[in-house]
Write a protein that holds these residues in place. Structure first.
Motif, PDB file in Angstrom:
ATOM      1  N   MET A  75     -50.895  34.810 105.065  1.00  0.00           N
ATOM      2  CA  MET A  75     -49.639  35.378 104.732  1.00  0.00           C
ATOM      3  C   MET A  75     -49.276  36.727 105.350  1.00  0.00           C
ATOM      4  O   MET A  75     -50.321  37.628 104.852  1.00  0.00           O
ATOM      5  CB  MET A  75     -49.179  35.357 103.194  1.00  0.00           C
ATOM      6  N   ALA A  76     -48.101  37.107 106.226  1.00  0.00           N
ATOM      7  CA  ALA A  76     -48.105  38.462 106.485  1.00  0.00           C
ATOM      8  C   ALA A  76     -47.447  39.423 105.468  1.00  0.00           C
ATOM      9  O   ALA A  76     -46.682  38.847 104.452  1.00  0.00           O
ATOM     10  CB  ALA A  76     -47.129  38.423 107.739  1.00  0.00           C
ATOM     11  N   SER A  77     -48.024  40.440 105.532  1.00  0.00           N
ATOM     12  CA  SER A  77     -47.385  41.330 104.361  1.00  0.00           C
ATOM     13  C   SER A  77     -46.025  42.058 104.948  1.00  0.00           C
ATOM     14  O   SER A  77     -45.537  41.783 106.086  1.00  0.00           O
ATOM     15  CB  SER A  77     -48.187  42.509 104.086  1.00  0.00           C
ATOM     16  N   THR A  78     -45.326  42.547 103.946  1.00  0.00           N
ATOM     17  CA  THR A  78     -43.983  43.076 104.218  1.00  0.00           C
ATOM     18  C   THR A  78     -44.247  44.247 105.416  1.00  0.00           C
ATOM     19  O   THR A  78     -43.390  44.341 106.220  1.00  0.00           O
ATOM     20  CB  THR A  78     -43.375  43.918 103.039  1.00  0.00           C
ATOM     21  N   GLU A  79     -45.171  45.098 105.083  1.00  0.00           N
ATOM     22  CA  GLU A  79     -45.528  46.068 106.098  1.00  0.00           C
ATOM     23  C   GLU A  79     -45.754  45.306 107.603  1.00  0.00           C
ATOM     24  O   GLU A  79     -45.260  45.651 108.430  1.00  0.00           O
ATOM     25  CB  GLU A  79     -46.610  46.757 105.773  1.00  0.00           C
ATOM     26  N   ASP A  80     -46.288  44.139 107.513  1.00  0.00           N
ATOM     27  CA  ASP A  80     -46.565  43.609 108.804  1.00  0.00           C
ATOM     28  C   ASP A  80     -45.233  43.094 109.502  1.00  0.00           C
ATOM     29  O   ASP A  80     -44.851  43.368 110.748  1.00  0.00           O
ATOM     30  CB  ASP A  80     -47.386  42.258 108.729  1.00  0.00           C
ATOM     31  N   ILE A  81     -44.253  42.763 108.658  1.00  0.00           N
ATOM     32  CA  ILE A  81     -43.373  42.028 109.316  1.00  0.00           C
ATOM     33  C   ILE A  81     -42.522  43.522 109.555  1.00  0.00           C
ATOM     34  O   ILE A  81     -41.722  43.274 110.806  1.00  0.00           O
ATOM     35  CB  ILE A  81     -42.483  41.366 108.069  1.00  0.00           C
ATOM     36  N   ILE A  82     -42.376  44.201 108.956  1.00  0.00           N
ATOM     37  CA  ILE A  82     -41.458  45.550 109.303  1.00  0.00           C
ATOM     38  C   ILE A  82     -42.036  46.215 110.654  1.00  0.00           C
ATOM     39  O   ILE A  82     -41.508  46.511 111.556  1.00  0.00           O
ATOM     40  CB  ILE A  82     -41.586  46.546 108.151  1.00  0.00           C
ATOM     41  N   ALA A  83     -43.477  46.058 110.761  1.00  0.00           N
ATOM     42  CA  ALA A  83     -44.064  46.681 111.936  1.00  0.00           C
ATOM     43  C   ALA A  83     -43.665  45.693 112.964  1.00  0.00           C
ATOM     44  O   ALA A  83     -43.132  46.274 114.174  1.00  0.00           O
ATOM     45  CB  ALA A  83     -45.285  46.783 111.791  1.00  0.00           C
ATOM     46  N   ALA A  84     -43.925  44.389 112.964  1.00  0.00           N
ATOM     47  CA  ALA A  84     -43.591  43.433 113.947  1.00  0.00           C
ATOM     48  C   ALA A  84     -42.197  43.716 114.507  1.00  0.00           C
ATOM     49  O   ALA A  84     -41.927  43.619 115.345  1.00  0.00           O
ATOM     50  CB  ALA A  84     -43.874  42.112 113.769  1.00  0.00           C
ATOM     51  N   THR A  85     -41.366  43.800 113.354  1.00  0.00           N
ATOM     52  CA  THR A  85     -39.711  43.762 113.732  1.00  0.00           C
ATOM     53  C   THR A  85     -39.442  44.687 114.481  1.00  0.00           C
ATOM     54  O   THR A  85     -38.825  44.874 115.625  1.00  0.00           O
ATOM     55  CB  THR A  85     -38.877  43.775 112.596  1.00  0.00           C
ATOM     56  N   THR A  86     -39.795  46.194 113.956  1.00  0.00           N
ATOM     57  CA  THR A  86     -39.358  47.408 114.617  1.00  0.00           C
ATOM     58  C   THR A  86     -40.117  47.423 115.862  1.00  0.00           C
ATOM     59  O   THR A  86     -39.447  48.048 116.984  1.00  0.00           O
ATOM     60  CB  THR A  86     -39.872  48.662 113.505  1.00  0.00           C
ATOM     61  N   SER A  87     -41.272  47.043 116.050  1.00  0.00           N
ATOM     62  CA  SER A  87     -41.926  47.188 117.336  1.00  0.00           C
ATOM     63  C   SER A  87     -41.285  46.371 118.383  1.00  0.00           C
ATOM     64  O   SER A  87     -41.180  46.723 119.525  1.00  0.00           O
ATOM     65  CB  SER A  87     -43.447  46.806 117.185  1.00  0.00           C
ATOM     66  N   THR A  88     -40.979  45.062 118.019  1.00  0.00           N
ATOM     67  CA  THR A  88     -40.166  44.064 119.006  1.00  0.00           C
ATOM     68  C   THR A  88     -38.862  44.849 119.487  1.00  0.00           C
ATOM     69  O   THR A  88     -38.623  44.862 120.582  1.00  0.00           O
ATOM     70  CB  THR A  88     -39.953  42.698 118.371  1.00  0.00           C
ATOM     71  N   ILE A  89     -38.071  45.276 118.468  1.00  0.00           N
ATOM     72  CA  ILE A  89     -36.989  45.850 118.769  1.00  0.00           C
ATOM     73  C   ILE A  89     -37.026  47.028 119.792  1.00  0.00           C
ATOM     74  O   ILE A  89     -36.219  47.029 120.850  1.00  0.00           O
ATOM     75  CB  ILE A  89     -36.008  46.215 117.521  1.00  0.00           C
ATOM     76  N   ALA A  90     -37.868  47.962 119.262  1.00  0.00           N
ATOM     77  CA  ALA A  90     -38.204  49.190 120.019  1.00  0.00           C
ATOM     78  C   ALA A  90     -38.541  48.481 121.679  1.00  0.00           C
ATOM     79  O   ALA A  90     -37.813  49.210 122.393  1.00  0.00           O
ATOM     80  CB  ALA A  90     -39.094  49.872 119.511  1.00  0.00           C
ATOM     81  N   ARG A  91     -39.370  47.976 121.752  1.00  0.00           N
ATOM     82  CA  ARG A  91     -39.839  47.510 122.935  1.00  0.00           C
ATOM     83  C   ARG A  91     -38.769  46.708 123.911  1.00  0.00           C
ATOM     84  O   ARG A  91     -38.644  46.971 125.039  1.00  0.00           O
ATOM     85  CB  ARG A  91     -41.080  46.599 122.930  1.00  0.00           C
ATOM     86  N   LEU A  92     -38.097  45.728 123.227  1.00  0.00           N
ATOM     87  CA  LEU A  92     -36.959  45.264 124.148  1.00  0.00           C
ATOM     88  C   LEU A  92     -36.007  46.154 124.363  1.00  0.00           C
ATOM     89  O   LEU A  92     -35.596  46.161 125.593  1.00  0.00           O
ATOM     90  CB  LEU A  92     -36.341  44.053 123.262  1.00  0.00           C
ATOM     91  N   SER A  93     -35.509  47.041 123.279  1.00  0.00           N
ATOM     92  CA  SER A  93     -34.504  47.954 123.813  1.00  0.00           C
ATOM     93  C   SER A  93     -34.948  48.976 124.742  1.00  0.00           C
ATOM     94  O   SER A  93     -34.224  49.175 125.643  1.00  0.00           O
ATOM     95  CB  SER A  93     -33.875  48.613 122.450  1.00  0.00           C
ATOM     96  N   ALA A  94     -36.157  49.362 124.679  1.00  0.00           N
ATOM     97  CA  ALA A  94     -36.586  50.446 125.746  1.00  0.00           C
ATOM     98  C   ALA A  94     -36.768  49.762 127.071  1.00  0.00           C
ATOM     99  O   ALA A  94     -36.207  50.435 128.126  1.00  0.00           O
ATOM    100  CB  ALA A  94     -37.913  50.918 125.278  1.00  0.00           C
ATOM    101  N   TYR A  95     -36.883  48.467 127.231  1.00  0.00           N
ATOM    102  CA  TYR A  95     -37.067  47.901 128.515  1.00  0.00           C
ATOM    103  C   TYR A  95     -35.501  47.461 129.003  1.00  0.00           C
ATOM    104  O   TYR A  95     -35.280  48.064 130.385  1.00  0.00           O
ATOM    105  CB  TYR A  95     -37.827  46.218 128.327  1.00  0.00           C
ATOM    106  N   ILE A  96     -34.647  47.378 128.227  1.00  0.00           N
ATOM    107  CA  ILE A  96     -33.280  47.209 128.838  1.00  0.00           C
ATOM    108  C   ILE A  96     -32.686  48.592 129.024  1.00  0.00           C
ATOM    109  O   ILE A  96     -32.194  48.855 129.978  1.00  0.00           O
ATOM    110  CB  ILE A  96     -32.451  46.502 127.637  1.00  0.00           C
ATOM    111  N   PHE A  97     -32.936  49.610 128.182  1.00  0.00           N
ATOM    112  CA  PHE A  97     -32.581  50.891 128.525  1.00  0.00           C
ATOM    113  C   PHE A  97     -32.974  51.520 129.695  1.00  0.00           C
ATOM    114  O   PHE A  97     -32.335  51.952 130.646  1.00  0.00           O
ATOM    115  CB  PHE A  97     -32.905  51.992 127.110  1.00  0.00           C
ATOM    116  N   LEU A  98     -34.484  51.535 129.915  1.00  0.00           N
ATOM    117  CA  LEU A  98     -34.952  52.108 130.949  1.00  0.00           C
ATOM    118  C   LEU A  98     -34.860  51.577 132.410  1.00  0.00           C
ATOM    119  O   LEU A  98     -34.651  51.965 133.255  1.00  0.00           O
ATOM    120  CB  LEU A  98     -36.492  52.365 130.693  1.00  0.00           C
ATOM    121  N   ARG A  99     -34.822  50.175 132.265  1.00  0.00           N
ATOM    122  CA  ARG A  99     -34.868  49.438 133.508  1.00  0.00           C
ATOM    123  C   ARG A  99     -33.526  48.438 133.701  1.00  0.00           C
ATOM    124  O   ARG A  99     -33.443  48.243 134.966  1.00  0.00           O
ATOM    125  CB  ARG A  99     -36.170  48.211 133.469  1.00  0.00           C
TER     126      ARG A  99
END
Ligand SMILES: *[C@@H]1O[C@H](CO)[C@@H](O)[C@H](O)[C@H]1NC(C)=O
Ligand SMILES: *[C@@H]1O[C@H](CO)[C@@H](O)[C@H](O)[C@H]1NC(C)=O
Ligand SMILES: *[C@@H]1O[C@H](CO)[C@@H](O)[C@H](O)[C@H]1NC(C)=O
Length: 660
Positions: free
Chosen positions: A1-25
């Motif tokens: 089972m994923a911990s709350t921390e894992d879920i938060i880390a995965a969510t924020t990391s994914t949002i940051a990466r997708l947003s950065a890709y869109i923003f920079l490229r």
């Protein structure tokens, strides 16, 4: 089972990466920097907040924010650990490693059994946040470019040339200006500059006069700046039968983002340099249709006069101007919204317009073509529409921002176009005092209609109208910011364009920009119904049909290539939209081609009057995308003579009621 921390880390990391890709490229939208920075900060708090990162003494997220995060269930944890031990025994080691690899790199969840991987994945997110900050702030903070010194060539006609100088170093004064034919054999001192002041941001217009037509000159200044230009052909000479020029819009430094690039580098200029050098005949000028600065993209950092001036200086301080072929290309300019604020329709006395207008006047208007006869003149009038002729074409350059009011209210409730880029705070402009909906303002509108109705000399076959925003209503996204939001005014101009083609034997070309896409559109003249005789038409003139009836009965000249044509092109160096926004919706605006993709687009227009037939002229439009020829289209000017007589009959039949 994923911990709350894992879920938060995965969510924020994914949002940051997708947003950065869109923003920079993709699109440097103003929503993204706060989103990227916030998600990365939460992500870091989350991954470094957990105990495993620094050993057992670290407090967990639960200890830090007991209300936000549930205490991890001890039983569950124990059970999970046992399960994993089982897993270990049953599955090959590689399987577990692959899973962990994906978890660490794809989702950004650190696994402290693999510290190298974990630091790398965390490092990627930190780097994306730094790239974002770099993209937003490196230019403005590290390049105030107060001391930038340059010259650039503006409007050149057959006997004179305007050159803009900026020199803030007062120790250079007085400055001497020298001019010579390009072979540098006979220098003359043409000017001495005694004063350069803060009032013009240290800019000065050098005017060279009494020049010979079709001749290359070199100028040199005592501050070591120099440049060259070629005068236009004499109006009735053989050389005035042809003209080549370039047109585009929208430049933003270092977009798409490259970490290693100069913050002020304009990547599209690499392609432009290639295009300029590949043209069969040299371009006389760049007709640039606005969005030269992007004061509100990605973020508006200030609305002060200082900041607006600095934005112009930053573009002119770009190292990209020194690319081969670009240092000698004259530029003339129209104003568009990002010189002020996204979709600006707030009038010309509401802030930030006055601050935005100042550097536009000093850096661009000052060396632009002349203003039309009859328009308010003098430095106080600040007239920002222009008219000139060069060889086989005459030009009218519109200002579609300074004099405009809010667009017409939309007929339906389709007011969906929120700005994707630019400052959202400008999405509702301050109410404009003038009630009537106008893009041009009364004076410019009258001046344009007069221009369209005025016959041209025999060798001029084209009236070219530069509009920063597209004339077509086929752009569904952001329509109301284009002429699609000013349909009443547009229909009057369209009627005047059709009349010019019919009565003057001239073809009207509209060049526009702004949409970051390319489209070519034809506007066929409306004709009366087939089979309706003249008497019936006369009856109609008496009992004017309602506009609804008119719409139902409207049909258009089916002759291929007849009617005014629009070529809308952009960006020269900026984003393009990943979705399609253009669609033909009726037979009034006929789509010829639509090529939306490409970060760097430029149109090359070549006009050639045909030898031996003084009545005919060819115009070839060549679209270059990312430096490569993508599309070509050739038009002829309308024939006069027999066709004109026919057109004349047509005009008398229809002009009574069709265009009011
Ligand atoms: C330089 O140009 C001038 C003016 O066009 C011409 O008279 C002169 O002969 C040229 N000199 C050389 C060396 O080409
Ligand atoms: C014209 O522009 C100049 C320079 O920006 C400015 O100082 C002046 O106030 C403007 N005049 C009007 C009437 O807007
Ligand atoms: C501002 O716009 C109005 C409305 O179009 C126009 O009448 C006026 O001349 C403009 N003023 C300046 C200084 O451009």
């Amino acid at each position: 089972m994923a911990s709350t921390e894992d879920i938060i880390a995965a969510t924020t990391s994914t949002i940051a990466r997708l947003s950065a890709y869109i923003f920079l490229r993709w699109i440097p939208g103003h929503h993204f920097p706060p989103l990227i920075l916030t998600t990365v900060v939460i992500y870091l708090a989350c991954v470094f907040g957990r105990s495993e990162a620094f050993g057992p003494s670290r407090r967990s997220l639960h200890d830090l924010f007991p209300k936000l995060f549930h205490h991890p269930d001890n039983h569950e944890k124990k059970g999970q650990a046992e399960k994993e031990v089982h897993h270990d025994l049953e599955d090959p080691v590689l399987y577990k490693e692959e899973k962990s690899f994906l978890k660490v790199f794809l989702l950004g969840i650190p696994d402290w059994m693999e510290p190298d991987w974990s630091y790398l994945t965390i490092g990627i997110n930190i780097l994306l946040a730094l790239f974002t900050l770099d993209q937003v702030f490196r230019g403005p903070l590290l390049h105030p470019v107060q001391d930038v010194s340059f010259t650039r060539v503006g409007y050149v006609d057959s006997t004179s040339a305007k050159v803009l100088l900026r020199e803030p170093d007062s120790s250079q004064l007085p400055m001497y200006v020298y001019l010579s034919p390009a072979n540098m054999t006979s220098w003359t001192t043409t000017d001495t500059i005694y004063y350069l002041g803060e009032d013009t941001d240290y800019t000065h217009v050098i005017t060279f006069e009494n020049l010979l037509p079709s001749k290359k000159y070199t100028y040199s200044l005592s501050n070591d700046k120099s440049g060259e230009f070629t005068t236009a052909a004499s109006p009735y000479s053989e050389a005035s039968n042809s003209l080549t020029f370039l047109t585009s819009s929208c430049v933003k430094a270092n977009f798409p983002y490259r970490p290693s690039a100069h913050a002020l580098a304009i990547h599209g200029f690499d392609h432009l340099s290639k295009v300029v050098r590949a043209l069969p005949s040299p371009a006389s000028f760049m007709l640039f249709l606005g969005d030269f600065i992007y004061v509100d993209v990605p973020l508006r950092l200030s609305s002060s006069l200082r900041h607006y001036r600095a934005e112009y200086r930053r573009v002119y301080a770009s190292p990209s101007w020194s690319l081969p072929g670009l240092d000698t290309l004259p530029w003339i300019h129209t104003l568009d919204d990002h010189e002020i604020a996204n979709d600006w329709s707030g009038g010309n006395d509401t802030d930030p317009f006055p601050a935005a207008s100042d550097p536009f006047i000093h850096y661009h208007v000052s060396v632009n073509p002349p203003i039309p006869a009859g328009a308010p003149t003098g430095p106080e009038a600040n007239t920002t529409f222009f008219k000139f002729s060069n060889g086989p074409a005459s030009f009218f350059m519109l200002d579609t921002r300074r004099y405009r009011t809010d667009p017409e209210p939309k007929p339906s409730s389709s007011s969906t176009s929120k700005p994707l880029y630019g400052s959202s705070s400008q999405s509702s402009n301050p109410p404009h005092p003038h009630a009537k909906h106008t893009m041009l303002g009364a004076v410019q509108f009258a001046s344009l209609l007069k221009y369209l109705a005025t016959p041209e000399p025999a060798h001029v076959h084209w009236k070219i109208i530069a509009s920063s925003v597209p004339f077509t209503k086929n752009w569904r996204f952001g329509t109301s910011d284009t002429w699609g939001g000013f349909l009443q005014e547009r229909s009057q101009i369209l009627a005047a364009m059709h009349a010019a083609e019919r009565d003057l034997g001239i073809r009207v070309i509209i060049l526009s920009g702004d949409r970051h896409e390319f489209a070519a559109i034809r506007y066929p003249a409306p004709i009366s119904d087939h089979g309706v005789d003249q008497r019936k038409n006369l009856d109609r003139v008496k009992n004017r049909p309602s506009s609804k009836q008119l719409k139902q009965h409207k049909s258009y000249d089916p002759t291929p290539q007849a009617g005014p044509h629009e070529f809308s092109v952009g960006p020269l160096s900026m984003f393009y939209l990943p979705f399609r926004t253009f669609k033909q919706i009726d037979d009034e605006d006929v789509a010829i081609n639509y090529l939306p993709d490409g970060n760097s687009k430029v149109g090359a227009v070549h006009i050639q009057n045909l030898a031996g037939d003084a009545q005919r002229s060819l115009l070839k439009y060549s679209l270059y995308i990312d430096g490569n020829l993508a599309w070509e289209y050739t038009l002829t000017s309308p024939a006069i003579g027999a066709d004109m007589a026919k057109a004349d009959r047509m005009r008398r039949r229809t002009s009574g009621w069709l265009w009011d």
